[in-house]
Design an enzyme around this catalytic site. Structure first.
Site, mmCIF file in Angstrom:
data_model
loop_
_atom_site.group_PDB
_atom_site.id
_atom_site.type_symbol
_atom_site.label_atom_id
_atom_site.label_comp_id
_atom_site.label_asym_id
_atom_site.label_seq_id
_atom_site.Cartn_x
_atom_site.Cartn_y
_atom_site.Cartn_z
ATOM 1 N N LYS A 1 85.241 17.894 20.382
ATOM 2 C CA LYS A 1 85.414 18.506 21.717
ATOM 3 C C LYS A 1 84.110 18.485 22.506
ATOM 4 C CE LYS A 1 86.641 22.563 20.106
ATOM 5 N NZ LYS A 1 86.653 22.351 18.641
ATOM 6 N N ARG B 1 90.834 30.232 22.631
ATOM 7 C CA ARG B 1 91.057 30.088 21.188
ATOM 8 C C ARG B 1 92.156 31.005 20.682
ATOM 9 N NH1 ARG B 1 85.680 27.906 19.957
ATOM 10 N NH2 ARG B 1 85.498 27.253 17.806
ATOM 11 N N ARG C 1 77.158 16.245 11.113
ATOM 12 C CA ARG C 1 76.552 17.000 12.223
ATOM 13 C C ARG C 1 75.417 17.884 11.704
ATOM 14 N NH1 ARG C 1 80.462 20.295 16.087
ATOM 15 N NH2 ARG C 1 80.683 21.764 14.370
ATOM 16 N N ARG D 1 73.075 24.693 13.052
ATOM 17 C CA ARG D 1 74.214 25.615 13.115
ATOM 18 C C ARG D 1 74.483 26.231 11.757
ATOM 19 N NH1 ARG D 1 79.266 23.836 16.755
ATOM 20 N NH2 ARG D 1 80.074 25.582 15.544
ATOM 21 N N ARG E 1 86.821 28.450 9.236
ATOM 22 C CA ARG E 1 87.051 28.123 10.650
ATOM 23 C C ARG E 1 88.373 27.361 10.820
ATOM 24 N NH1 ARG E 1 81.777 25.024 11.566
ATOM 25 N NH2 ARG E 1 82.401 24.672 13.715
HETATM 26 P P1 AMP Z 1 82.277 26.289 18.508
HETATM 27 O O1 AMP Z 1 80.902 25.823 18.882
HETATM 28 O O2 AMP Z 1 83.268 26.121 19.644
HETATM 29 O O3 AMP Z 1 82.780 25.698 17.219
HETATM 30 O O4 AMP Z 1 82.162 27.870 18.264
HETATM 31 C C1 AMP Z 1 81.344 28.403 17.246
HETATM 32 C C2 AMP Z 1 81.768 29.830 16.933
HETATM 33 O O5 AMP Z 1 81.615 30.648 18.104
HETATM 34 C C3 AMP Z 1 83.228 30.002 16.536
HETATM 35 O O6 AMP Z 1 83.448 29.741 15.167
HETATM 36 C C4 AMP Z 1 83.465 31.471 16.899
HETATM 37 O O7 AMP Z 1 82.873 32.334 15.952
HETATM 38 C C5 AMP Z 1 82.668 31.600 18.187
HETATM 39 N N1 AMP Z 1 83.498 31.265 19.377
HETATM 40 C C6 AMP Z 1 83.309 30.211 20.243
HETATM 41 N N2 AMP Z 1 84.232 30.232 21.215
HETATM 42 C C7 AMP Z 1 85.032 31.300 20.965
HETATM 43 C C8 AMP Z 1 86.188 31.836 21.596
HETATM 44 N N3 AMP Z 1 86.725 31.253 22.691
HETATM 45 N N4 AMP Z 1 86.742 32.948 21.048
HETATM 46 C C9 AMP Z 1 86.218 33.535 19.955
HETATM 47 N N5 AMP Z 1 85.149 33.087 19.302
HETATM 48 C C10 AMP Z 1 84.549 31.970 19.798
#
Ligand code: AMP
Length: 193
Positions: A13, A88, A127, A135, A146
């Site tokens: 994404k 989400r 990654r 990360r 996740r």
């Molecule tokens: P990502 O970089 O999109 O994979 O997000 C990393 C982490 O941030 C996720 O595993 C969640 O813990 C948190 N996170 C990111 N976006 C959201 C969202 N829209 N709602 C809830 N938690 C989020």
């Protein structure tokens, strides 16, 4: 152009959002990046989100909805935006709908990037190597959490948009360029319709 990119962790994404930003000059709204910046800056939201993110769980809806509401108020979203990592949950999708309705804006497309889950761990480990382990949640253990969270809470968001006739799917296991071209073609169709 107003677009949502959906898909499990490691689907690409963020990579595809960046590719589109470079080509179309719209804003990338990555809630994961916003949260990581908040953690790094030590804000109250960051402090609250840090442990949740490390566990691979979701930050509460009210926090996320406030973040996105503020972000959508900024002028750089006027030309359009790509949401990457939001919504989400169904509650987030409904809140987004209300926020956009109040601005008289509508989404052009929701694209779900689909993956072969058996290959996701390789991608996430790749990654982690590329980013030097930046990360904390890019580990085998957190990935499985996740993914479970994705199936339980985010897969229904795809159904939500499918029911509205807005969902398009793109297989995400090709190269960045291959997947990018498929997304571009799909967007051209949607924007001309
Ligand atoms: P990502 O970089 O999109 O994979 O997000 C990393 C982490 O941030 C996720 O595993 C969640 O813990 C948190 N996170 C990111 N976006 C959201 C969202 N829209 N709602 C809830 N938690 C989020």
């Amino acid at each position: 152009m107003r677009l949502i990119l959906l898909g499990p962790p490691g689907a690409g994404k963020g990579t595809q959002a960046q590719r589109l930003v470079a080509r179309r000059g719209v804003a990338q709204l990555s809630t994961g990046d916003m949260l990581r910046a908040a953690v790094a800056a030590g804000t109250p939201t960051g402090a609250r989100a840090k442990a949740i993110m490390e566990r691979g769980e979701l930050v509460p809806d009210d926090v996320m909805i406030d973040i996105i509401a503020d972000r959508l108020d900024r002028p750089d979203t006027a030309k359009g935006f790509i949401l990457d990592g939001f919504p989400r949950t169904i509650a987030q999708a409904e809140a987004l709908s209300d926020l956009l309705a109040r601005k008289n804006q509508r989404l052009d497309a929701v694209i779900e990037i689909t993956v072969d889950e058996g290959k996701l761990l390789d991608r996430i480990e790749g990654r982690a190597r590329e980013t030097g382990g930046a990360r904390a949640d890019d580990t085998a253990e957190t990935l499985s959490k996740r993914l479970a969270v994705y199936h339980a809470q985010t897969a229904p968001v795809a159904d939500y948009y499918r029911d509205k006739g807005m969902l398009r799917q793109v297989h995400g296991m090709g190269t960045v360029e291959e997947v990018g071209v498929v997304i571009e073609n799909l967007l051209s169709e949607v924007m001309e319709a």
